[in-house]
Design an enzyme around this catalytic site. Sequence first.
Site, PDB file in Angstrom:
ATOM      1  N   ARG A 182       0.817  -1.216   0.000  1.00 10.46           N
ATOM      2  CA  ARG A 182       0.000   0.000   0.000  1.00 10.46           C
ATOM      3  C   ARG A 182       0.858   1.276   0.000  1.00 10.46           C
ATOM      4  NH1 ARG A 182      -2.086   1.126   6.082  1.00 10.46           N
ATOM      5  NH2 ARG A 182      -0.081   0.857   7.122  1.00 10.46           N
TER       6      ARG A 182
ATOM      7  N   HIS B 229      -8.334  -4.180   2.837  1.00  8.28           N
ATOM      8  CA  HIS B 229      -8.711  -3.426   4.037  1.00  8.28           C
ATOM      9  C   HIS B 229      -9.824  -2.427   3.684  1.00  8.28           C
ATOM     10  CE1 HIS B 229      -8.432  -1.301   7.756  1.00  8.28           C
ATOM     11  NE2 HIS B 229      -7.159  -1.570   8.027  1.00  8.28           N
TER      12      HIS B 229
ATOM     13  N   GLU C 149     -13.163  -6.699   6.015  1.00  5.82           N
ATOM     14  CA  GLU C 149     -12.029  -6.986   5.150  1.00  5.82           C
ATOM     15  C   GLU C 149     -11.934  -8.476   4.817  1.00  5.82           C
ATOM     16  OE1 GLU C 149      -8.578  -5.428   7.202  1.00  5.82           O
ATOM     17  OE2 GLU C 149      -9.853  -4.049   8.335  1.00  5.82           O
TER      18      GLU C 149
END
Length: 351
Positions: free
Chosen positions: A126, A204, A308
Site C-alpha cells: 500500500r 482493508h 475486510e
Amino acid sequence: MSSDKAPIAAASASAAAATNALSGSSGSGGVAAANANAKLLHPGAEFSKGINGLEKVVLRDPRGSVAEVYLYGGHVTSWKNDHGEELLFVSSKAIFKPPKAIRGGIPICFPQFSNLGSLDAHGFARNRFWSIDPDPSPFPTNTSNKVAVDLILRPSEEDMKTWPHSYEYRLRVALGPGGDLTLISRIRNTNSDGKPFSFTFAYHTYFSVSDISEVRVEGLETLDYLDNLQNRKRCTEQGDAITFESEVDKIYLSTPTKIAILDHEKKRTFVIRKDGLPDAVVWNPWDKKSKAMADFGDDEYKHMLCVEAAAIEKPITLKPGEEWRGRQELSAVPSSYCSGQLDPRKVLQGS
C-alpha cells in the site's frame, strides 16, 4: 476454503522490461512513459491527476458507476454508484503523500497483515507505486463486459532487504455494468533460489455508512474470531448479528464466501463475495482511537466500517512458480424490510 494456487510459467523478460520502463520517471522519459501507459489501458479507463498530483486511473461504466484507482498503493479510493453516491469512506484528513498510506478506500495489506510479522504494519504494497501491467495474464473470470485496469507490483531492491523474496503481484480492478466492484489479486513466487515464501493478506475495505449505530453485519454469526482488543484471544460470536456500540477489532475465521453489511438508515446493503480469502476482519476504531490518529477525523468513526476479506490465521505459502489468487466482489443493493427490520436473508440467499 482453500487458497487458489497453481504453478504457471515464468513471465517473459520483455514484459518485465516493459513494466520497468513504465515506472514513474520524470522529464521527457516520464511523458513517454505516461503515453505508453495510456495505450495499455482498457476501454472505459483513463488516466487523471489525483490529489497532490498523484496519478490515478478512473474507470467509468456506461451506466454511470465510477471507480478510481491510485497507482500509489494500487489503491481504490472511490467507488460511486450510478446515482453518484460514494460507497467507500476516505478520511477528510487522509494524507495523499508517499510514503504515508492513504486512510480509507481499499488499502492492500501484503505481505503482512497488521503487526503479524517483522515488517511495518500491513506490509508495503500500500506504500509502493504500481505500474500498468503491459502483459496481463488471462484472468479465470468473465470480465468482457467490465471496465478494468490491470496493475503489477514487483519488489524493489529496498524491499528485498526487509522481505528477501522475488514475486509478481498482479491486480485487476474491474467495474461491472451493475456497478459491482471486483478486485482480483494474483501473487506468484518468482524466487530463483528454490525457496518458498509465506504471507498474510487483506483487502482493508472502508465502507461508507450513514451511522455506525444503525449498521449490522450478517453472515458471521456463531463463528470463532480472534479479538485484537484482547491480545487475539480466541472467542466465539454469540449474537445473531454484529452491531456496534464500542470499538471493534476482530478477525473472524473460516468465514462464508458471502457477507452482508446492512445500513438501516440508507436502506442499503453491501454484499461482499470472496474467494481464496477464508478470514474476515471487522474494525471500527470508535472515539478514543479516532482522536489518536492524525489522518482520521475525531468523529469520522461514525460514518465508516471496515469489513475486510483476508487470509490471516493460516498464512499462504507458495513454492517457486506457484500462484495464489484472492478475489473480492463488492455490490450495493437496496435493503428489504420485514416487520420494520432489514431482512438480510433475501440478500444472503437470493443473489
